[in-house]
Design a protein around this motif. Structure first.
Motif, PDB file in Angstrom:
ATOM      1  N   THR A 184       0.832  -1.208   0.000  1.00 16.48           N
ATOM      2  CA  THR A 184       0.000   0.000   0.000  1.00 16.48           C
ATOM      3  C   THR A 184       0.862   1.252   0.000  1.00 16.48           C
ATOM      4  OG1 THR A 184      -1.781  -1.173   1.113  1.00 16.48           O
ATOM      5  CG2 THR A 184      -1.835   1.236   1.210  1.00 16.48           C
ATOM      6  N   ARG A 185       1.911   1.278   0.825  1.00 11.03           N
ATOM      7  CA  ARG A 185       2.806   2.447   0.855  1.00 11.03           C
ATOM      8  C   ARG A 185       3.456   2.644  -0.510  1.00 11.03           C
ATOM      9  NH1 ARG A 185       0.551   2.391   4.873  1.00 11.03           N
ATOM     10  NH2 ARG A 185      -0.682   3.744   3.614  1.00 11.03           N
ATOM     11  N   ARG A 186       3.944   1.561  -1.112  1.00 14.15           N
ATOM     12  CA  ARG A 186       4.606   1.677  -2.414  1.00 14.15           C
ATOM     13  C   ARG A 186       3.653   2.185  -3.487  1.00 14.15           C
ATOM     14  NH1 ARG A 186       8.415  -3.796  -2.333  1.00 14.15           N
ATOM     15  NH2 ARG A 186      10.056  -2.848  -1.049  1.00 14.15           N
ATOM     16  N   ILE A 187       2.442   1.658  -3.488  1.00 10.17           N
ATOM     17  CA  ILE A 187       1.469   2.067  -4.500  1.00 10.17           C
ATOM     18  C   ILE A 187       1.028   3.511  -4.276  1.00 10.17           C
ATOM     19  CG2 ILE A 187      -0.838   1.617  -5.446  1.00 10.17           C
ATOM     20  CD1 ILE A 187       1.404  -0.422  -6.299  1.00 10.17           C
ATOM     21  N   GLU A 188       0.857   3.919  -3.021  1.00  4.82           N
ATOM     22  CA  GLU A 188       0.522   5.326  -2.750  1.00  4.82           C
ATOM     23  C   GLU A 188       1.591   6.253  -3.309  1.00  4.82           C
ATOM     24  OE1 GLU A 188      -2.121   5.264   1.343  1.00  4.82           O
ATOM     25  OE2 GLU A 188       0.047   5.446   1.501  1.00  4.82           O
ATOM     26  N   ARG A 189       2.842   5.907  -3.089  1.00  6.78           N
ATOM     27  CA  ARG A 189       3.935   6.743  -3.596  1.00  6.78           C
ATOM     28  C   ARG A 189       3.949   6.729  -5.125  1.00  6.78           C
ATOM     29  NH1 ARG A 189       6.316  11.171  -3.834  1.00  6.78           N
ATOM     30  NH2 ARG A 189       8.506  11.085  -4.317  1.00  6.78           N
ATOM     31  N   ALA A 190       3.700   5.568  -5.714  1.00  7.59           N
ATOM     32  CA  ALA A 190       3.655   5.473  -7.168  1.00  7.59           C
ATOM     33  C   ALA A 190       2.526   6.335  -7.729  1.00  7.59           C
ATOM     34  CB  ALA A 190       3.478   4.019  -7.597  1.00  7.59           C
ATOM     35  N   MET A 191       1.386   6.346  -7.056  1.00 10.48           N
ATOM     36  CA  MET A 191       0.263   7.168  -7.506  1.00 10.48           C
ATOM     37  C   MET A 191       0.649   8.647  -7.517  1.00 10.48           C
ATOM     38  SD  MET A 191      -2.749   5.136  -5.475  1.00 10.48           S
ATOM     39  CE  MET A 191      -4.123   6.158  -5.977  1.00 10.48           C
ATOM     40  N   ALA A 192       1.321   9.080  -6.480  1.00 10.11           N
ATOM     41  CA  ALA A 192       1.753  10.482  -6.418  1.00 10.11           C
ATOM     42  C   ALA A 192       2.730  10.797  -7.542  1.00 10.11           C
ATOM     43  CB  ALA A 192       2.385  10.785  -5.059  1.00 10.11           C
ATOM     44  N   LEU A 193       3.661   9.894  -7.795  1.00 13.52           N
ATOM     45  CA  LEU A 193       4.636  10.115  -8.876  1.00 13.52           C
ATOM     46  C   LEU A 193       3.957  10.109 -10.241  1.00 13.52           C
ATOM     47  CD1 LEU A 193       7.621   7.982  -7.540  1.00 13.52           C
ATOM     48  CD2 LEU A 193       7.532  10.481  -7.756  1.00 13.52           C
ATOM     49  N   LEU A 194       2.978   9.247 -10.427  1.00 19.43           N
ATOM     50  CA  LEU A 194       2.260   9.217 -11.704  1.00 19.43           C
ATOM     51  C   LEU A 194       1.486  10.518 -11.928  1.00 19.43           C
ATOM     52  CD1 LEU A 194       0.993   5.542 -11.604  1.00 19.43           C
ATOM     53  CD2 LEU A 194       2.510   6.509 -13.355  1.00 19.43           C
TER      54      LEU A 194
ATOM     55  N   VAL B  89      -8.496  16.213  -0.432  1.00 11.00           N
ATOM     56  CA  VAL B  89      -9.535  15.364  -1.009  1.00 11.00           C
ATOM     57  C   VAL B  89      -8.903  14.313  -1.914  1.00 11.00           C
ATOM     58  CG1 VAL B  89     -11.566  15.330  -2.512  1.00 11.00           C
ATOM     59  CG2 VAL B  89     -11.282  17.168  -0.839  1.00 11.00           C
ATOM     60  N   VAL B  90      -7.916  14.714  -2.700  1.00 11.94           N
ATOM     61  CA  VAL B  90      -7.235  13.789  -3.597  1.00 11.94           C
ATOM     62  C   VAL B  90      -6.603  12.653  -2.792  1.00 11.94           C
ATOM     63  CG1 VAL B  90      -5.330  13.510  -5.236  1.00 11.94           C
ATOM     64  CG2 VAL B  90      -6.850  15.476  -5.407  1.00 11.94           C
ATOM     65  N   ARG B  91      -5.942  12.977  -1.666  1.00 10.07           N
ATOM     66  CA  ARG B  91      -5.317  11.946  -0.830  1.00 10.07           C
ATOM     67  C   ARG B  91      -6.352  10.958  -0.316  1.00 10.07           C
ATOM     68  NH1 ARG B  91      -2.211  16.155   0.991  1.00 10.07           N
ATOM     69  NH2 ARG B  91      -3.527  16.470   2.808  1.00 10.07           N
ATOM     70  N   ARG B  92      -7.503  11.447   0.095  1.00 18.26           N
ATOM     71  CA  ARG B  92      -8.547  10.569   0.639  1.00 18.26           C
ATOM     72  C   ARG B  92      -9.140   9.690  -0.452  1.00 18.26           C
ATOM     73  NH1 ARG B  92     -10.389   7.218   3.952  1.00 18.26           N
ATOM     74  NH2 ARG B  92     -12.572   7.340   4.439  1.00 18.26           N
ATOM     75  N   VAL B  93      -9.414  10.273  -1.592  1.00 15.29           N
ATOM     76  CA  VAL B  93     -10.021   9.539  -2.694  1.00 15.29           C
ATOM     77  C   VAL B  93      -9.027   8.565  -3.309  1.00 15.29           C
ATOM     78  CG1 VAL B  93     -10.992   9.800  -5.013  1.00 15.29           C
ATOM     79  CG2 VAL B  93     -11.694  11.339  -3.183  1.00 15.29           C
ATOM     80  N   ASP B  94      -7.759   8.956  -3.375  1.00 15.72           N
ATOM     81  CA  ASP B  94      -6.753   8.148  -4.050  1.00 15.72           C
ATOM     82  C   ASP B  94      -6.127   7.073  -3.188  1.00 15.72           C
ATOM     83  OD1 ASP B  94      -7.026   9.273  -6.492  1.00 15.72           O
ATOM     84  OD2 ASP B  94      -5.223  10.495  -6.400  1.00 15.72           O
ATOM     85  N   ARG B  95      -6.509   6.947  -1.928  1.00 14.73           N
ATOM     86  CA  ARG B  95      -5.901   5.918  -1.084  1.00 14.73           C
ATOM     87  C   ARG B  95      -6.252   4.556  -1.652  1.00 14.73           C
ATOM     88  NH1 ARG B  95      -4.431   2.805   2.562  1.00 14.73           N
ATOM     89  NH2 ARG B  95      -3.856   3.010   4.685  1.00 14.73           N
TER      90      ARG B  95
END
Length: 150
Positions: free
Chosen positions: A68-78, A131-137
């Protein structure tokens, strides 16, 4: 003078401290090769005990938390970088693009390249970051069903 044995409450507090240390290490070093036996050694627990206690305390396995941590970081980078999907895959700690894409799609519901396109639309850019952080988790597919139930 003999040392007294810790009470149950003291032992529980010590275990929770160790679990927080593991979680904090994952949060800091998500991009490094981490595995349960290594994390357990770092807090002087057996791998089995760490796994059971982590799941009981946080509701997910050590491996799931790391993914989950890795994917969250990947989402931010994307969303915010021009790095290629392959570069992002390596940056967040995956060694295989196939594994990264599979895990990403499993947690997010879209492949990384499709997520990037959708995340960069004007509608997503207009949302406040909180909002983006909450929705994108990321939510595991099997968890999405249990959360939507009344």
């Amino acid at each position: 003078m003999t040392a007294s044995l810790p009470t149950r409450a003291q032992q529980r507090a010590a275990d929770l401290t160790r679990l927080r240390q593991v979680r904090d290490r994952i949060d800091r070093e998500f991009d490094q090769p981490l595995d349960v036996p290594e994390l357990a050694r770092g807090v002087h627990l057996s791998a089995g005990h760490l796994s059971r206690q982590f799941k009981a305390a946080y509701g997910e396995s050590v491996y799931s938390y790391l993914m989950t941590r890795r994917i969250e970081r990947a989402m931010a980078l994307l969303r915010h970088s021009e790095l290629s999907v392959t570069d992002i895959c390596m940056t967040v700690g995956f060694s295989s693009l196939g594994t990264f894409s599979t895990r990403f799609a499993e947690l997010v519901g879209l492949p990384p390249s499709r997520y990037r396109v959708l995340a960069r639309t004007e509608a997503a850019a207009a949302l406040p970051p909180c909002v983006v952080r909450r929705v994108d988790r990321p939510v595991r597919n099997r968890e999405a069903h249990t959360q939507s139930a009344p």
